[in-house]
Structures are given as structure tokens and as C-alpha cells.
Write a protein that holds these residues in place. Structure first.
Motif, PDB file in Angstrom:
ATOM      1  N   UNK A 129      69.378  40.085 131.758  1.00 13.76           N
ATOM      2  CA  UNK A 129      70.171  40.692 130.679  1.00 13.76           C
ATOM      3  C   UNK A 129      71.635  40.245 130.757  1.00 13.76           C
ATOM      4  N   UNK A 131      72.576  37.363 131.962  1.00  9.31           N
ATOM      5  CA  UNK A 131      72.647  35.963 131.522  1.00  9.31           C
ATOM      6  C   UNK A 131      72.862  35.928 130.013  1.00  9.31           C
ATOM      7  N   UNK A 132      72.318  36.927 129.337  1.00  7.20           N
ATOM      8  CA  UNK A 132      72.414  37.001 127.882  1.00  7.20           C
ATOM      9  C   UNK A 132      73.747  37.614 127.470  1.00  7.20           C
ATOM     10  N   UNK A 133      73.964  38.852 127.888  1.00 10.24           N
ATOM     11  CA  UNK A 133      75.212  39.563 127.596  1.00 10.24           C
ATOM     12  C   UNK A 133      75.900  39.804 128.940  1.00 10.24           C
ATOM     13  N   UNK A 134      77.031  39.193 129.138  1.00  9.30           N
ATOM     14  CA  UNK A 134      77.598  39.147 130.485  1.00  9.30           C
ATOM     15  C   UNK A 134      78.015  40.500 131.039  1.00  9.30           C
ATOM     16  N   UNK A 135      78.568  41.342 130.175  1.00 14.32           N
ATOM     17  CA  UNK A 135      79.105  42.590 130.708  1.00 14.32           C
ATOM     18  C   UNK A 135      79.000  43.705 129.674  1.00 14.32           C
ATOM     19  N   UNK A 137      79.732  46.090 126.893  1.00 14.42           N
ATOM     20  CA  UNK A 137      80.693  45.992 125.789  1.00 14.42           C
ATOM     21  C   UNK A 137      81.751  47.080 125.872  1.00 14.42           C
TER      22      UNK A 137
ATOM     23  N   UNK B  54      82.127  38.494 125.786  1.00 13.11           N
ATOM     24  CA  UNK B  54      81.029  38.383 126.749  1.00 13.11           C
ATOM     25  C   UNK B  54      79.748  39.105 126.349  1.00 13.11           C
ATOM     26  N   UNK B  55      79.807  39.991 125.389  1.00 12.91           N
ATOM     27  CA  UNK B  55      78.596  40.711 124.988  1.00 12.91           C
ATOM     28  C   UNK B  55      78.045  40.178 123.664  1.00 12.91           C
ATOM     29  N   UNK B  56      78.464  38.970 123.335  1.00 14.68           N
ATOM     30  CA  UNK B  56      77.953  38.330 122.113  1.00 14.68           C
ATOM     31  C   UNK B  56      77.462  36.929 122.467  1.00 14.68           C
ATOM     32  N   UNK B  57      76.302  36.551 121.941  1.00  9.16           N
ATOM     33  CA  UNK B  57      75.789  35.194 122.100  1.00  9.16           C
ATOM     34  C   UNK B  57      75.675  34.550 120.717  1.00  9.16           C
ATOM     35  N   UNK B  59      73.916  31.284 118.661  1.00  7.08           N
ATOM     36  CA  UNK B  59      72.905  30.240 118.708  1.00  7.08           C
ATOM     37  C   UNK B  59      73.009  29.364 117.470  1.00  7.08           C
ATOM     38  N   UNK B  64      71.428  28.171 122.550  1.00  6.25           N
ATOM     39  CA  UNK B  64      72.625  28.919 122.902  1.00  6.25           C
ATOM     40  C   UNK B  64      73.793  27.932 122.982  1.00  6.25           C
ATOM     41  N   UNK B  86      75.194  42.546 121.868  1.00  3.51           N
ATOM     42  CA  UNK B  86      74.541  43.636 122.587  1.00  3.51           C
ATOM     43  C   UNK B  86      74.670  44.882 121.724  1.00  3.51           C
TER      44      UNK B  86
END
Lengths: 206, 90
Positions: A129, A131-135, A137, B54-57, B59, B64, B86
Motif C-alpha cells: 500500500x 508503494x502505491x500511496x507513500x504516506x 494523506x 505522496x498520496x496520489x499516483x 498513470x 505509473x 488515496x
């Protein structure tokens, strides 16, 4: 296999109902009580449940164990062989993922908001998780603040349960993937995004 | 023309629109174009230094951008740019 579902609300309800007849022991954890405003999306409860503890009411419906309280990582009673997050708290989602990675357990993280949601699947060795969302929010809307369309939690919860059942069967093909439903009113299939382990992620040292 | 898939959490900026057509050549250009059409949305995706929060990706198609060229990842016509934040609701 013991499955711990964290959250007995909008997502926890359909997940628990879908897993109720699976060959698993269910433990359901939630600190909250049923409120009238929950009932449009938490269809596992009725008007008569208002004021009751969600965890014990839902556990009684599905033949599981209900624990009224917050999920905490060091508590072995809350560990389980598979953890399914259905909470509405970002910090809890990250804590569950971190714990699952550290203890090499599979896990599912489910989230829903407004018209859509997503479900991430994790297992040892795969991208996590973080790796996807680092920290965690710093600002993220919750269902209580932003709302969620009632049927959306059924869609996302059902998807989370189906993916959890694959993990129960030791099928880990979805590990390191996130299933995304942008708008359940028009999207009839989730978009599946497989992601790689992130360089520098804490899971690489686990 | 490429398409940005706007997550539900950010559709308050796009008047509810789930897709926005764009012509930018890179993800950075696309986000600037998106913010031009829907002011304020880029600040929810990028931090003060211009990096992806950091809570957004993000693509491009199935890839990615973190594994490509980041915000300088090229965008071609017909590409789909997905922004996945997220979310916490349960």
C-alpha cells in the motif's frame, strides 16, 4: 483461516455478508455505534439497531466475533490470517498495511467515496500500500463529510470480498494491484492497475 | 486528444465531469492545462514544490509515471491519464 474485517460500516457490511458462508472464521472490529444517518448505505442494520455497537450486531448476523474498539496492530486477537480493511480512517489503512507487510500476511484495503472507490490487494513479496500511496494523506474527505451513494459500498464491498476470497484460496494473482471504480453509476467493470514495488519503500526491508 | 480521468474526490473542481480532454505533450503540460480549465485542481495533485503529492499516483495508460519519466512522461493522443488518490471512506 481467520479473517479480520476492520470496519463494520458501509464496506464492512457487504464484505462480511459475502464472506459469511465462506470457510473462514470472521472477526469484525469497529468502535462505532449505528446512527440513523448510516442506514441508507449500511443495509446490514435496521432502525432497531440504532444505538447498538456495529461490530457485535454485524458479527451476530454473520456468525462471527465482534470486537467493539479500534484495530491495533500489536493485539494478536485482531491479527488474523487475512486482514480486510473496510475502515474510514486513512491512518488505520496504512497501519493495517504496515502490519500485514511486517508479519507477512495478505491483506485487502477497500475505500469508497461519493460515486466510486478502490480496492488494493497485498501479499508478501508484492508491492504494498505504501508503494502505491507513500504516506497518510494530510487531507482526505470521508464518507461522513463528503457522502457516498448507497449502492457504491455494495459494489466496492462485493469486489473487496471477491478479492479476499481469492486470497483465502491462496490465489495471489491480484497482489500488487488496485481495482478502481471511478463512478459506479456508469462504470460496469473496475479498471485494474498493477503497480511495481517502489524504490525506497519500507516494505523492501521487511 | 488525450483524456484525463478525474477521480471522484476531485470532481468538485470539474463541475462533476469525470473526463477532461487535453492536448499537452507531457504529464506536466497536461496538469497545467487541466488547472487552466479547472483552476485549483493542480494544487490538490502537486505540492508546493511542484512534485506529485505522496498520496496520489498518476498513470499514463497502465504505467505509473513514477516508473517512467515522472511529470515529464510523454503523453500521446488517445492516451488515458489516470489520477488515483488515496481515499478513506468506508
Amino acid at each position: 483461516m481467520r479473517v479480520v474485517i476492520v470496519g463494520a460500516g458501509g464496506l464492512g457490511g457487504p464484505i462480511a455478508l459475502a464472506l459469511a458462508r465462506a470457510p473462514v472464521e470472521l472477526t469484525i472490529v469497529d468502535p462505532d455505534r449505528v446512527e440513523l444517518s448510516n442506514l441508507h448505505r449500511q443495509v446490514q442494520f435496521s432502525d432497531a439497531d440504532v444505538g447498538a455497537a456495529k461490530a457485535t450486531r454485524l458479527a451476530a448476523r454473520v456468525g462471527g466475533v465482534g470486537i467493539v474498539g479500534r484495530w491495533t496492530a500489536p493485539d494478536q486477537a485482531l491479527a488474523g490470517d487475512l486482514i480486510v480493511d473496510a475502515s474510514d480512517d486513512p491512518a488505520t489503512k496504512f497501519a493495517i498495511a504496515d502490519h500485514a507487510v511486517a508479519t507477512r500476511r495478505p491483506y485487502v484495503i477497500a475505500s469508497a467515496l461519493r460515486y466510486g472507490g478502490n480496492v488494493m490487494v497485498g501479499a508478501p513479496g508484492a508491492a504494498c500500500y505504501r508503494c502505491l500511496f507513500e504516506d497518510v494523506p494530510d487531507e482526505v474527505p470521508s464518507c461522513a463529510a463528503a457522502g457516498v451513494l448507497g449502492p457504491v459500498v455494495g459494489v466496492i464491498g462485493g469486489l473487496a470480498a471477491a478479492l479476499a476470497l481469492r486470497l483465502v484460496a491462496n490465489d495471489r494473482r491480484d497482489a500488487g494491484s488496485i481495482y478502481v471504480v471511478d463512478d459506479a453509476r456508469v462504470d460496469h467493470a473496475p479498471r485494474v492497475v498493477r503497480f511495481a514495488r517502489r524504490a525506497g519503500c519500507t516494505c523492501r526491508s521487511s | 486528444m488525450a483524456t484525463v480521468r478525474v477521480p471522484t474526490a476531485l470532481r468538485t473542481f470539474t463541475a462533476g465531469a469525470s473526463d477532461v480532454d487535453v492536448t499537452g505533450a507531457t504529464v506536466r503540460d497536461v496538469l497545467a492545462e487541466l488547472d487552466g480549465k479547472h483552476p485549483g485542481i493542480a494544487a490538490k495533485i502537486l505540492d508546493g514544490s511542484g512534485a506529485v503529492r505522496p498520496f496520489i499516483r498518476i498513470y499514463v495508460g497502465p504505467d505509473d509515471i513514477g516508473s517512467l519519466a515522472g511529470l515529464d512522461t510523454p503523453v500521446a493522443a488517445r492516451d488515458e491519464i489516470s489520477i488515483i488518490p488515496a481515499i478513506a471512506g468506508g
